[in-house]
Design an enzyme around this catalytic site. Structure first.
Site, PDB file in Angstrom:
ATOM      1  N   GLU A 140       0.874  -1.188   0.000  1.00  7.67           N
ATOM      2  CA  GLU A 140       0.000   0.000   0.000  1.00  7.67           C
ATOM      3  C   GLU A 140       0.901   1.225   0.000  1.00  7.67           C
ATOM      4  OE1 GLU A 140      -3.097  -0.594  -0.231  1.00  7.67           O
ATOM      5  OE2 GLU A 140      -3.474  -2.524   0.746  1.00  7.67           O
ATOM      6  N   CYS A 156      -1.727   9.467   3.525  1.00 10.42           N
ATOM      7  CA  CYS A 156      -1.657   8.982   2.145  1.00 10.42           C
ATOM      8  C   CYS A 156      -2.837   9.501   1.349  1.00 10.42           C
ATOM      9  CB  CYS A 156      -1.630   7.472   2.124  1.00 10.42           C
ATOM     10  SG  CYS A 156      -2.882   6.776   3.185  1.00 10.42           S
TER      11      CYS A 156
HETATM   12  P1  NAD Z   1       8.477   4.878   4.282  1.00 12.22           P
HETATM   13  O1  NAD Z   1       8.325   4.217   2.962  1.00 12.22           O
HETATM   14  O2  NAD Z   1       9.597   5.814   4.481  1.00 12.22           O
HETATM   15  O3  NAD Z   1       8.596   3.774   5.440  1.00 12.22           O
HETATM   16  C1  NAD Z   1       7.611   2.765   5.602  1.00 12.22           C
HETATM   17  C2  NAD Z   1       8.223   1.611   6.375  1.00 12.22           C
HETATM   18  O4  NAD Z   1       9.171   0.942   5.544  1.00 12.22           O
HETATM   19  C3  NAD Z   1       8.962   2.032   7.637  1.00 12.22           C
HETATM   20  O5  NAD Z   1       8.690   1.131   8.684  1.00 12.22           O
HETATM   21  C4  NAD Z   1      10.413   1.943   7.181  1.00 12.22           C
HETATM   22  O6  NAD Z   1      11.317   1.755   8.254  1.00 12.22           O
HETATM   23  C5  NAD Z   1      10.359   0.732   6.273  1.00 12.22           C
HETATM   24  N1  NAD Z   1      11.497   0.575   5.333  1.00 12.22           N
HETATM   25  C6  NAD Z   1      12.407   1.497   4.968  1.00 12.22           C
HETATM   26  N2  NAD Z   1      13.305   0.949   4.107  1.00 12.22           N
HETATM   27  C7  NAD Z   1      12.930  -0.338   3.907  1.00 12.22           C
HETATM   28  C8  NAD Z   1      13.436  -1.404   3.118  1.00 12.22           C
HETATM   29  N3  NAD Z   1      14.502  -1.268   2.343  1.00 12.22           N
HETATM   30  N4  NAD Z   1      12.786  -2.587   3.150  1.00 12.22           N
HETATM   31  C9  NAD Z   1      11.681  -2.748   3.902  1.00 12.22           C
HETATM   32  N5  NAD Z   1      11.163  -1.773   4.686  1.00 12.22           N
HETATM   33  C10 NAD Z   1      11.782  -0.573   4.688  1.00 12.22           C
HETATM   34  O7  NAD Z   1       7.062   5.614   4.581  1.00 12.22           O
HETATM   35  P2  NAD Z   1       6.694   6.593   5.772  1.00 12.22           P
HETATM   36  O8  NAD Z   1       7.376   7.895   5.580  1.00 12.22           O
HETATM   37  O9  NAD Z   1       6.788   5.914   7.084  1.00 12.22           O
HETATM   38  O10 NAD Z   1       5.129   6.775   5.481  1.00 12.22           O
HETATM   39  C11 NAD Z   1       4.645   7.687   4.544  1.00 12.22           C
HETATM   40  C12 NAD Z   1       4.336   7.007   3.229  1.00 12.22           C
HETATM   41  O11 NAD Z   1       3.393   5.955   3.422  1.00 12.22           O
HETATM   42  C13 NAD Z   1       3.667   7.952   2.246  1.00 12.22           C
HETATM   43  O12 NAD Z   1       4.149   7.703   0.958  1.00 12.22           O
HETATM   44  C14 NAD Z   1       2.202   7.572   2.351  1.00 12.22           C
HETATM   45  O13 NAD Z   1       1.433   7.934   1.239  1.00 12.22           O
HETATM   46  C15 NAD Z   1       2.298   6.091   2.534  1.00 12.22           C
HETATM   47  N6  NAD Z   1       1.089   5.546   3.139  1.00 12.22           N
HETATM   48  C16 NAD Z   1       0.246   4.794   2.369  1.00 12.22           C
HETATM   49  C17 NAD Z   1      -0.937   4.325   2.915  1.00 12.22           C
HETATM   50  C18 NAD Z   1      -1.909   3.513   2.127  1.00 12.22           C
HETATM   51  O14 NAD Z   1      -2.798   2.904   2.721  1.00 12.22           O
HETATM   52  N7  NAD Z   1      -1.797   3.446   0.821  1.00 12.22           N
HETATM   53  C19 NAD Z   1      -1.239   4.618   4.234  1.00 12.22           C
HETATM   54  C20 NAD Z   1      -0.342   5.370   4.986  1.00 12.22           C
HETATM   55  C21 NAD Z   1       0.827   5.829   4.431  1.00 12.22           C
END
Ligand code: NAD
Length: 524
Positions: free
Chosen positions: A289, A323
């Site tokens: 997501e 998001c």
């Molecule tokens: P992010 O992508 O920076 O981090 C998300 C998670 O991924 C964190 O726990 C992070 O530590 C982890 N991560 C980082 N590098 C990784 C890797 N190489 N492998 C696996 N995991 C890794 O996102 P964020 O800043 O925490 O959240 C904001 C983003 O999330 C925005 O883009 C937002 O739109 C999206 N979001 C989407 C939804 C949805 O339902 N579509 C909901 C909420 C947030």
């Protein structure tokens, strides 16, 4: 954790009013409890036990820079241990009758709801959410879990008789069975709902879980884990490892003991790493997501006051760090100026400050990286367009993470600020001649998460519903032009670059994704 004995008030993201004194008194009591829990050192949770942290990282509140806590800097080795524990626990949990699993998960949900005030206050301190936003996040977590329990009940545990072509000696069934072990990787912005929700789906379906919270919200992860344990999930069924994405997240993605992976976060990591790299030996289920660049369209037939309120709430609620936040608005030319006047007036009325204080509607950004993104976008908007309001850091607050909600006009149509997700309180508004132009521009992005439309004309509404490319759409919604989905009411999931499965959380087809079908034929 403490439970308040007073009757619970249900807060959703569509709760418009913030004037219930009973609610505020309960929140203040929760805040006092939450403050007493700050500053501790937290370990990781593997096989039903808390392991002390070998190394830690610090989490500070964006509100005032105070210490939230020290959290385990988990390693790949920790994840391997957690996966090993989950693999041992998974078969027994899968064989546990589904009604028993549902009972444990309902208890988990109720424990979350009972502690909503304290959890919401902790969340506010940790990630800077306002009172209502944080209360909504906590209650959504519980309702997501409850909804997946409801789905199990409504579908008889997903164990159903099939046909037999008239031969009574042939007995056939379709049974949905868990995969084994799921990894759950969560973002910072809905630190409980997007942890407890997907984990709840995986767990009620009979999987064991290894969960990695965001490093911007590790305390919410710890609290959720404590409750999962208290609710009675057996040893090893729910494991939690905090730590960097590059180690903990990466190992969840690479570990062969993970049978399915659910990631919520940015497109950059979700698509380029998790989605593309998860499966090795054979295809495994991966639910990703991701972000959005969510448009709202305002017709000449719109109620402009309603449209301005809906856009303001969606663009600036939690500082655009959703998001589903609205970041683009296309307005038909004859009402463009009036709509902007109303939007600017409402935006200037936003109260900014410590979000645990009931008078403030908007708190700080989550971290310095987000502030840098805001500053870069503002500089570009000044150069290439015109800022109507906002564009500055708000002085006199506890940190330099408080920024003014910003409205930009006159950006060239091909500017990247129309396409790139910023995740800050920044909305661009354009004048359009026709609604079809507006819809074409709204669809002109890799994303397809949410979209909003304002018009009192039935045909216009049908045209929008027919053509818009988004998983969640709202029409004439004052409570939020593009935001505010609730489990069992508005299933939430993205199309295109916003989500990989087309199945929405809190919806009819979600919990099934944590299972695989077995077709069983028994001949007498
Ligand atoms: P992010 O992508 O920076 O981090 C998300 C998670 O991924 C964190 O726990 C992070 O530590 C982890 N991560 C980082 N590098 C990784 C890797 N190489 N492998 C696996 N995991 C890794 O996102 P964020 O800043 O925490 O959240 C904001 C983003 O999330 C925005 O883009 C937002 O739109 C999206 N979001 C989407 C939804 C949805 O339902 N579509 C909901 C909420 C947030």
């Amino acid at each position: 954790m403490t439970v308040t004995s007073e009757p619970r008030l249900k807060i959703t993201y569509a709760t418009l009013r913030n004037d219930n004194e009973q609610l505020h008194a309960q929140y203040d009591a929760g805040l006092a409890i939450a403050r007493g829990e700050l500053g501790a050192t937290h370990g990781i949770f593997i096989n039903g036990e808390w392991r002390p942290a070998a190394a830690t990282f610090e989490k500070r509140s964006p509100i005032d820079g105070s210490l939230v806590g020290l959290f385990a800097f988990g390693t790949k080795e920790d994840v391997r241990d957690a996966v090993a524990a989950a693999r041992v626990a998974a078969p027994c949990w899968a064989r546990t009758p589904w009604l028993e699993r549902v009972a444990v998960m309902r208890r988990f949900a109720d424990m979350i709801s009972e502690r909503q005030m304290e959890l919401a206050a902790l969340m506010a301190i940790e990630v800077g959410k306002s009172r209502l936003e944080a209360l909504g996040d906590v209650e959504e977590t519980a309702d997501l879990i409850r909804y997946y329990c409801d789905q199990f009940e409504a579908n008889d545990g997903f164990d159903r008789p099939m046909g037999n072509l008239g031969d009574p000696a042939v007995h056939t069934r379709s049974v949905l069975k868990p995969h084994g072990v799921w990894g759950i990787i969560s973002p910072f912005n809905f630190p409980m709902a997007l942890s407890g929700g997907p984990a709840g789906g995986a767990l009620v379906a009979g999987n064991a879980v290894v969960y990695k919270p965001s490093s911007d919200a590790p305390l919410c992860g710890v609290k959720l884990t404590e409750l999962a344990d208290l609710a009675g999930l057996p040893r090893g069924v729910f494991n939690m490892v905090t730590g960097p994405g590059a180690a903990v997240g990466q190992e969840l993605q690479e570990n062969q003991g993970i049978d399915g992976l659910l990631f919520t976060g940015s497109y950059e990591i979700g698509f380029n790493h998790v989605f593309k790299e998860f499966s090795h030996a054979y295809p495994k289920p991966v639910i990703v997501e991701m972000g959005g660049k969510n448009p709202a369209i305002v017709s000449v037939r719109a109620d402009l006051e309603e449209a301005a309120e809906g856009v303001m709430r969606s663009a600036f609620g939690y500082g655009g760090q959703k998001c589903s936040a609205c970041s683009r608005v296309y307005v038909q030319a004859p009402v463009y100026d009036s709509f902007l006047d109303a939007l600017v007036a409402k935006t200037r009325g936003i109260t900014i400050g410590d979000p645990t204080d009931k008078k403030n509607w908007l708190g700080p950004l989550v971290n310095a990286k987000a502030r840098a993104k805001y500053e870069a976008a503002v500089a570009e908007a000044r150069r290439d367009g015109r800022i109507l309001t906002g564009g500055e850091i708000v002085a006199g607050q506890g940190t330099d993470l408080y920024v003014a909600p910003t409205i930009v006009v006159d950006l060239p149509a091909d500017h990247h600020l129309w396409r790139d997700e910023l995740f800050v309180p920044f909305v661009a508004v354009a004048r359009v001649d026709t609604l079809d132009d507006a819809i074409a521009r709204a669809n002109d992005t890799i994303y397809g998460l949410t979209a909003g439309f304002f018009s009192d004309d039935h045909e216009e509404v049908e045209n929008f519903k027919d053509k818009i490319e988004a998983g969640v759409i709202y029409i004439n919604r004052r409570a939020g032009a593009t935001t505010g989905a609730w489990p069992g009411i508005q299933p939430f999931g993205g199309w295109k670059g916003s989500g990989t499965t087309g199945k929405a959380s809190g919806g009819l087809y979600y919990v099934q994704q944590f299972m695989r079908e077995q077709s069983q034929t028994l001949v007498d």
